[in-house]
Motif scaffolding. Structure first.
Motif, mmCIF file in Angstrom:
data_model
loop_
_atom_site.group_PDB
_atom_site.id
_atom_site.type_symbol
_atom_site.label_atom_id
_atom_site.label_comp_id
_atom_site.label_asym_id
_atom_site.label_seq_id
_atom_site.Cartn_x
_atom_site.Cartn_y
_atom_site.Cartn_z
ATOM 1 N N ASP A 1 -7.479 4.354 -3.849
ATOM 2 C CA ASP A 1 -6.976 5.723 -3.846
ATOM 3 C C ASP A 1 -7.608 6.583 -4.943
ATOM 4 O O ASP A 1 -7.751 7.793 -4.769
ATOM 5 N N ILE A 2 -7.965 5.994 -6.078
ATOM 6 C CA ILE A 2 -8.469 6.772 -7.222
ATOM 7 C C ILE A 2 -9.952 6.574 -7.465
ATOM 8 O O ILE A 2 -10.499 7.088 -8.439
ATOM 9 N N ASP B 1 0.823 -1.209 0.000
ATOM 10 C CA ASP B 1 0.000 0.000 0.000
ATOM 11 C C ASP B 1 0.855 1.256 0.000
ATOM 12 O O ASP B 1 0.529 2.235 -0.677
ATOM 13 N N TRP C 1 4.017 1.498 -1.152
ATOM 14 C CA TRP C 1 4.778 1.555 -2.403
ATOM 15 C C TRP C 1 3.904 1.996 -3.574
ATOM 16 O O TRP C 1 4.369 2.669 -4.483
ATOM 17 N N ASN C 2 2.629 1.607 -3.567
ATOM 18 C CA ASN C 2 1.713 1.893 -4.671
ATOM 19 C C ASN C 2 0.653 2.928 -4.311
ATOM 20 O O ASN C 2 -0.438 2.927 -4.876
ATOM 21 N N ARG C 3 0.971 3.801 -3.396
ATOM 22 C CA ARG C 3 0.031 4.836 -2.995
ATOM 23 C C ARG C 3 -0.314 5.723 -4.191
ATOM 24 O O ARG C 3 0.552 6.175 -4.928
ATOM 25 N N GLY C 4 -1.611 5.951 -4.398
ATOM 26 C CA GLY C 4 -2.071 6.789 -5.495
ATOM 27 C C GLY C 4 -2.323 6.030 -6.776
ATOM 28 O O GLY C 4 -2.840 6.590 -7.740
ATOM 29 N N ARG C 5 -1.991 4.768 -6.846
ATOM 30 C CA ARG C 5 -2.191 3.968 -8.050
ATOM 31 C C ARG C 5 -3.189 2.837 -7.844
ATOM 32 O O ARG C 5 -3.470 2.107 -8.789
ATOM 33 N N GLN C 6 -3.702 2.706 -6.662
ATOM 34 C CA GLN C 6 -4.640 1.625 -6.370
ATOM 35 C C GLN C 6 -6.068 2.133 -6.464
ATOM 36 O O GLN C 6 -6.342 3.322 -6.312
ATOM 37 N N TRP C 7 -6.989 1.197 -6.682
ATOM 38 C CA TRP C 7 -8.385 1.553 -6.846
ATOM 39 C C TRP C 7 -8.923 2.299 -5.624
ATOM 40 O O TRP C 7 -9.680 3.251 -5.766
ATOM 41 N N ARG D 1 -12.358 9.535 -8.300
ATOM 42 C CA ARG D 1 -12.278 10.183 -9.617
ATOM 43 C C ARG D 1 -13.258 9.584 -10.616
ATOM 44 O O ARG D 1 -13.636 10.245 -11.579
#
Length: 64
Positions: free
Chosen positions: A52-53, A42, A44-50, A56
């Motif tokens: 998080d987005i 979580d 390492w991939n902050r902002g790229r996971q469902w 939008r």
């Protein structure tokens, strides 16, 4: 040597104690490892996971 003697007499001497100790240790390690890897993933991939987005792409029921 006292620690080794206590460890042997308490855990390793009887199979009926040794096997559940191994299973409990493996279970605890599995939970700890899963939590640690999930937190790392979580972070390492902050902002790229469902999770998080999602905001939008999905509108709330009130907005539609």
């Amino acid at each position: 040597m006292a620690f080794a003697d206590v460890f042997y007499n308490a855990i390793l001497k009887r199979n009926s104690v040794f096997v559940p100790t191994i299973f409990a240790g493996a279970f605890a390690f599995n939970i700890g490892f899963d939590i640690a890897i999930s937190q790392f993933w979580d972070h390492w991939n902050r902002g790229r996971q469902w999770k998080d987005i999602r905001g939008r792409y999905i509108q709330d029921a009130e907005e539609s």
